[in-house]
Design a protein around this motif. Structure first.
Motif, PDB file in Angstrom:
ATOM      1  N   LEU A  86       0.857  -1.191   0.000  1.00  0.00           N
ATOM      2  CA  LEU A  86       0.000   0.000   0.000  1.00  0.00           C
ATOM      3  C   LEU A  86       0.888   1.235   0.000  1.00  0.00           C
ATOM      4  N   MET A  87       0.576   2.145  -0.895  1.00  0.00           N
ATOM      5  CA  MET A  87       1.430   3.322  -0.985  1.00  0.00           C
ATOM      6  C   MET A  87       0.644   4.609  -0.785  1.00  0.00           C
ATOM      7  N   TYR A  88       1.235   5.523  -0.051  1.00  0.00           N
ATOM      8  CA  TYR A  88       0.778   6.897  -0.086  1.00  0.00           C
ATOM      9  C   TYR A  88       1.859   7.638  -0.862  1.00  0.00           C
ATOM     10  N   VAL A 132       4.384  12.830   5.388  1.00  0.00           N
ATOM     11  CA  VAL A 132       3.007  13.155   5.025  1.00  0.00           C
ATOM     12  C   VAL A 132       2.172  11.880   4.948  1.00  0.00           C
ATOM     13  N   GLY A 133       2.779  10.832   4.411  1.00  0.00           N
ATOM     14  CA  GLY A 133       2.042   9.602   4.140  1.00  0.00           C
ATOM     15  C   GLY A 133       1.735   8.776   5.368  1.00  0.00           C
ATOM     16  N   LEU A 134       2.652   8.752   6.326  1.00  0.00           N
ATOM     17  CA  LEU A 134       2.430   7.853   7.456  1.00  0.00           C
ATOM     18  C   LEU A 134       1.134   8.136   8.209  1.00  0.00           C
ATOM     19  N   PRO A 135       0.817   9.411   8.511  1.00  0.00           N
ATOM     20  CA  PRO A 135      -0.413   9.643   9.288  1.00  0.00           C
ATOM     21  C   PRO A 135      -1.686   9.467   8.469  1.00  0.00           C
ATOM     22  N   ASN A 136      -1.580   9.207   7.175  1.00  0.00           N
ATOM     23  CA  ASN A 136      -2.793   9.101   6.358  1.00  0.00           C
ATOM     24  C   ASN A 136      -3.719   7.998   6.887  1.00  0.00           C
ATOM     25  N   THR A 162       4.493   1.397   1.672  1.00  0.00           N
ATOM     26  CA  THR A 162       5.628   2.009   0.994  1.00  0.00           C
ATOM     27  C   THR A 162       5.286   3.476   0.745  1.00  0.00           C
ATOM     28  N   TYR A 163       6.308   4.315   0.733  1.00  0.00           N
ATOM     29  CA  TYR A 163       6.103   5.756   0.548  1.00  0.00           C
ATOM     30  C   TYR A 163       7.091   6.252  -0.506  1.00  0.00           C
ATOM     31  N   SER A 164       6.884   7.475  -0.951  1.00  0.00           N
ATOM     32  CA  SER A 164       7.819   8.040  -1.919  1.00  0.00           C
ATOM     33  C   SER A 164       9.151   8.312  -1.238  1.00  0.00           C
ATOM     34  N   VAL A 165      10.205   7.929  -1.911  1.00  0.00           N
ATOM     35  CA  VAL A 165      11.527   8.243  -1.364  1.00  0.00           C
ATOM     36  C   VAL A 165      11.955   9.601  -1.905  1.00  0.00           C
ATOM     37  N   SER A 209      -2.971   5.286  -2.794  1.00  0.00           N
ATOM     38  CA  SER A 209      -4.052   6.167  -2.341  1.00  0.00           C
ATOM     39  C   SER A 209      -3.750   7.611  -2.736  1.00  0.00           C
ATOM     40  N   PHE A 210      -4.624   8.168  -3.576  1.00  0.00           N
ATOM     41  CA  PHE A 210      -4.409   9.541  -4.039  1.00  0.00           C
ATOM     42  C   PHE A 210      -5.381  10.500  -3.367  1.00  0.00           C
TER      43      PHE A 210
END
Lengths: 642, 280
Positions: free
Chosen positions: A44-46, A52-56, A77-80, A113-114
């Motif tokens: 799953l990616m934000y 920013v993505g972790l608290p989503n 996974t998140y944007s690096v 997730s957008f």
């Protein structure tokens, strides 16, 4: 076969990058399940930075819902950041999950997730780093199914080339249904390959598979029609709606990161959906109907969540939190329960007309007084009628008087610029409103050091709203209007120094507008921007308006369209919109009527308190409004262990 | 009000935790463990925690210290276990004593560091260490909050020696490559756990500006051109009072433990157990 962790290779790169902690995982309440004991695996990616993505909440909920299922595994996974991206490319380290550092390519499904369209270039970065072909058409059985979700997925057409599927609406049940389809298909030996799975998903009626729909265009560039090109798939794909929030008390075990993130609090979604009917608000339109979590359900989630996390702030989330039918009892009950624990309460979205002194008291009781933010959105009474934000100036002044009288020194006001029918005068009235706020504040507090901050950005028309037909204001006109407002505020000798002014220039809004109401032809622009180095478009320091315009100018004119055609052009009633085949439940004719009402400055009420006005959602989706009051109260908790 | 002093670690992947990150994690762990914390007065009260001399981000440590103030007394060992369980594995709370003496921060006079250098032969490191120790001052530069600063990295060093090593010349990559940044990392990614390796033990006094292991490595590069191809793996093994005669670092919690033993002769069993795994 177990999949090998890339961590040893990643670890060698970490001393060379900023904030390495964001890549190591191991957050409290995170899960890394055994690979071989699961038969359906999701990453799953934000598509934004970890902070920013972790608290989503969306990703956190799906992560937990999936991991609770036996035989199902989900990792995040998140944007690096570009510094690590460069090193990963150099050393052939693929896009990885932070939970067990497994390569994203090894999973069955890759859910992205957008919340905003500005994450599209980051999707391409992640796909490429993962060694998954950017174009869905080039993928094989070795690649995961790439599934888009989130609010932006209500118009997935701009990324139709890059995704295999899109899901619109609430994800909790949808991911489990998709999981079941994947499991069955794998168990049968993957009949008919990748397309076999995609067709099964499409036939459920709740998963949009872009490749099964053909788009035909008119000579003038508009869409002629969008039609299924295989049999058995529905003409329109429906959104998902979870009907009993109390049955879905997620996240139960919120993730607690070591790295600093944008929201560090225990968030509880107290209701979903909003029927206030603000015409600019996509979230309010696409999440109908209103479904409240019960006061006791909220109390249980807060109790369990605080125990699991140690957070010191509780955020009561929704699109307009003070509208919960039992908000006073909820805030009072929670403030009572946690009075000794120094737990702060916050209501991130509070309507001016729903805020009152009781609420103000409960929010400040436990020692914290975070800033108060209200969003009148429009400066003049007239424009507020156009956008159906039924907040009067008297409401606002009364509310800020309450706030300043209760010890707040600072109030923040949010506005938009470029709303349909707006003139300079509508925007300049914001300055008048701010001076009245300061005058009233000085009067009730007896102090001169109170402040009011005006924050304003450009309006972007969104799909599935009454303003989906509206012309967007150009960046130049937006900037000119904002400068006039700034000059008026700064020129005010008596009050100007008490008013802060923050604005976002009009350029990013044009790119957002292009992506929001774009069709499949925009995919080539996104790809060109990505290949030219476009990343993290939501970040000022990375966003490049010029790059977007150059790429759009190279790609679009041969197709007979351009950026203005997508943004500042007004659409007509008969035009086929790129997202018409995605069914949010809203009746298109109702949206059109509401658009006409907007132009006539006619307001529409909230159906929670007045009869139904036929937006179409409840009958189309077989749903209904779920609100209290339940009449229950939050009782004190048992004595804690010591 | 009871004050408790804790020793904790930063191990493995959690060595990438910054001090700010650790502070947030620790304060949340206090809440989860329902520790009866004393709070500061003021508009936004904070739990009373004093941190001392944290190791830099990316560096492992076996010896970080902090002190907390409680409104209700707790058994130190039980509190330690509770907090340890509340923190992620790698951030481990390994010792707890009740504060019975003043000035823990003042007692942290020096640190013992271990530096693991991959990709350089022990003999080469020996030579560099000898050259470094033979000089009186070694000026190094580091970018700080106030920009690039130059300072002496030599005088703070009380001891520096190669304690073990491994030479596997056969597997070495050509020496000339080990300079530019990209090549450095290339080798770190591709050569983990093979080839040459030297382990240094370093004792550094805590001065202002602080001399970090990185600065000593810069000093080795400046005096003897020692340029390991891979970032050193650095671990703080201990910190505490410095015995200037012997150059050894002793246990900073020992005075509190001694005081406790003197007071609570009946509780020798419990405190004795904590003493045994005292200094690292």
């Amino acid at each position: 076969m177990p999949v090998e962790s890339v961590f040893p290779r990643l670890e060698a790169l970490l001393p060379h990058v900023q904030k390495p902690i964001q890549y190591v995982g191991g957050e409290l309440n995170s899960t890394a399940k055994d690979w071989d004991s699961c038969d359906v695996r999701w990453s799953l990616m934000y598509p934004d930075a970890y902070e920013v993505g972790l608290p989503n909440q969306g990703v956190m909920i799906l992560y937990e819902v999936l991991n609770e299922r036996e035989g199902v595994l989900a990792e995040r996974t998140y944007s690096v950041w570009p510094d690590l991206e460069a090193l990963m490319r150099q050393h052939h380290v693929p896009q990885f999950t932070v939970d067990a550092h497994r390569p994203v390519k090894e999973f069955d499904a890759f859910g992205v997730s957008f919340s905003t369209e500005l994450g599209y270039t980051n999707l391409l970065t992640a796909l490429d780093l993962a060694d998954i072909p950017l174009e869905a058409a080039a993928r094989t059985l070795d690649d995961p199914i790439v599934i888009a979700g989130g609010h932006a997925a209500f118009n997935p057409e701009p990324i139709a080339d890059f995704i295999d599927a899109a899901v619109i609406g609430d994800g909790e049940q949808a991911v489990l249904e998709i999981t079941d389809v994947i499991r069955a298909w794998k168990a049968e030996g993957r009949p008919e390959g990748r397309d076999g799975l995609l067709l099964r998903l499409a036939k459920t009626g709740g998963v949009y598979i872009p490749k099964f729909y053909g788009v035909e265009y008119l000579p003038d560039g508009r869409i002629a029609r969008v039609v299924p090109n295989v049999s058995g798939v529905p003409w329109r794909v429906s959104k998902h709606t979870v009907m009993d929030l109390d049955e879905w008390p997620y996240p139960k075990q919120p993730l607690v990161p070591l790295a600093e993130t944008v929201h560090e609090r225990m968030s509880v979604e107290i209701f979903r959906g909003c029927t206030r009917g603000c015409r600019f608000c996509q979230a309010g339109m696409i999440t109908r109907p209103v479904r409240e979590r019960s006061i006791t359900g909220i109390g249980d989630m807060v109790e369990a969540g605080l125990k699991a996390t140690g957070f010191e702030e509780v955020g009561l989330l929704s699109l307009s939190s003070a509208d919960h039918s039992e908000i006073t009892d909820i805030t009072k009950g929670l403030a009572d329960r946690y009075e000794d624990d120094k737990i702060g309460l916050s209501l991130p979205s509070t309507r001016v007309d729903a805020f009152n002194i009781d609420l103000a008291d409960e929010l400040t009781r436990n020692g914290r007084r975070s800033g108060l933010t209200f969003a009148p959105e429009g400066g003049s009474e007239r424009i507020r009628k156009v956008i159906n934000k039924m907040v009067s100036e008297e409401d606002l002044i009364r509310t800020v008087a309450t706030a300043y009288g209760n010890g707040w020194r600072q109030v923040k006001l949010y506005f938009m610029c470029g709303l349909p029918t707006e003139t300079d005068d509508d925007v300049l009235e914001i300055a008048d409103m701010a001076t009245k706020v300061i005058a009233k504040g000085r009067e009730v507090s007896g102090k001169n050091d109170i402040r009011c901050t005006v924050s304003i950005g450009g309006f972007v028309p969104k799909p599935h709203t009454p303003f989906q037909w509206a012309p967007q204001l150009s960046a130049e006109e937006t900037d000119a209007r904002l400068e006039k407002l700034r000059d008026k505020i700064r020129g005010d000798k008596r009050y100007g120094r008490s008013i802060g002014f923050r604005y976002h220039d009009g350029k990013p809004g044009i790119v957002e507008g292009l992506l929001s109401r774009g069709d499949r032809r925009i995919g080539a622009v996104i790809r060109a921007v990505y290949e030219d180095g476009g990343r993290f478009d939501g970040w000022r320091e990375h966003f490049s308006y010029d790059r977007w315009m150059e790429c759009a100018d190279a790609v679009l004119p041969p197709l007979g369209v351009d950026v203005d055609w997508y943004t500042t052009r007004e659409r007509g009633y008969e035009e086929v919109l790129p997202w018409d085949h995605l069914d949010s439940g809203l009746d298109k004719d109702w949206l059109w009527e509401d658009w006409q009402d907007a132009l006539e400055e006619t307001e529409v009420d909230d159906c929670r308190w007045t009869p139904c006005f036929d937006c179409g959602v409840c009958p189309a989706m077989d749903t209904q409004i779920q609100i209290g009051p339940t009449g229950k109260k939050l009782l004190p908790l048992m004595v804690k262990n010591s | 009000m009871q004050r408790i002093r804790l020793r904790y670690t930063k191990r493995g992947r959690l060595r990438f935790t910054s001090h700010r990150d650790f502070q947030r994690a620790f304060e949340r762990a206090l809440r989860r463990a329902e520790v009866p914390m004393a709070y500061s007065a003021g508009f936004t009260p904070h739990p009373k925690v004093s941190y001392a001399n944290a190791a830099p981000t990316g560096v492992s440590s076996e010896a970080e210290y902090l002190e907390i103030a409680l409104t209700d007394p707790r058994d130190p060992e039980r509190l330690r276990a509770l907090l340890d369980e509340s923190l992620p594995s790698g951030l481990d709370v390994v010792e707890a004593v009740e504060a019975r003496t003043p000035g823990l921060a003042d007692r942290l006079q020096a640190s013992v560091w271990q530096l693991r250098l991959e990709g350089v032969a022990p003999a080469e490191v020996e030579r560099a260490v000898a050259a470094f120790l033979a000089t009186d001052t070694v000026e190094v530069k580091r970018t700080t909050k106030n920009g690039l600063r130059a300072f002496d990295a030599r005088s703070a060093v009380m001891a520096l020696e190669v304690v073990s090593g491994r030479a596997e010349a056969a597997q070495r990559v050509g020496e000339g490559e080990a300079t530019g940044a990209p090549t450095d990392i290339e080798q770190s990614a591709d050569r983990l756990g093979r080839g040459d390796c030297a382990i240094l033990r370093l004792v550094v006094r805590h001065l202002t500006p602080a001399v970090r292991p990185d600065d000593v490595l810069s000093g080795l590069r400046a005096t003897a051109d020692l340029a390991p191809p891979v970032p050193a793996e650095v671990t703080r093994l201990a910190q505490g009072p410095l015995d200037k005669e012997t150059g050894t670092v002793t246990d900073p919690l020992a005075p509190d433990r001694d005081a406790a033993t003197a007071v609570l002769t009946t509780a020798v069993g419990l405190t004795g157990a904590t003493v045994s795994d005292g200094s690292a």
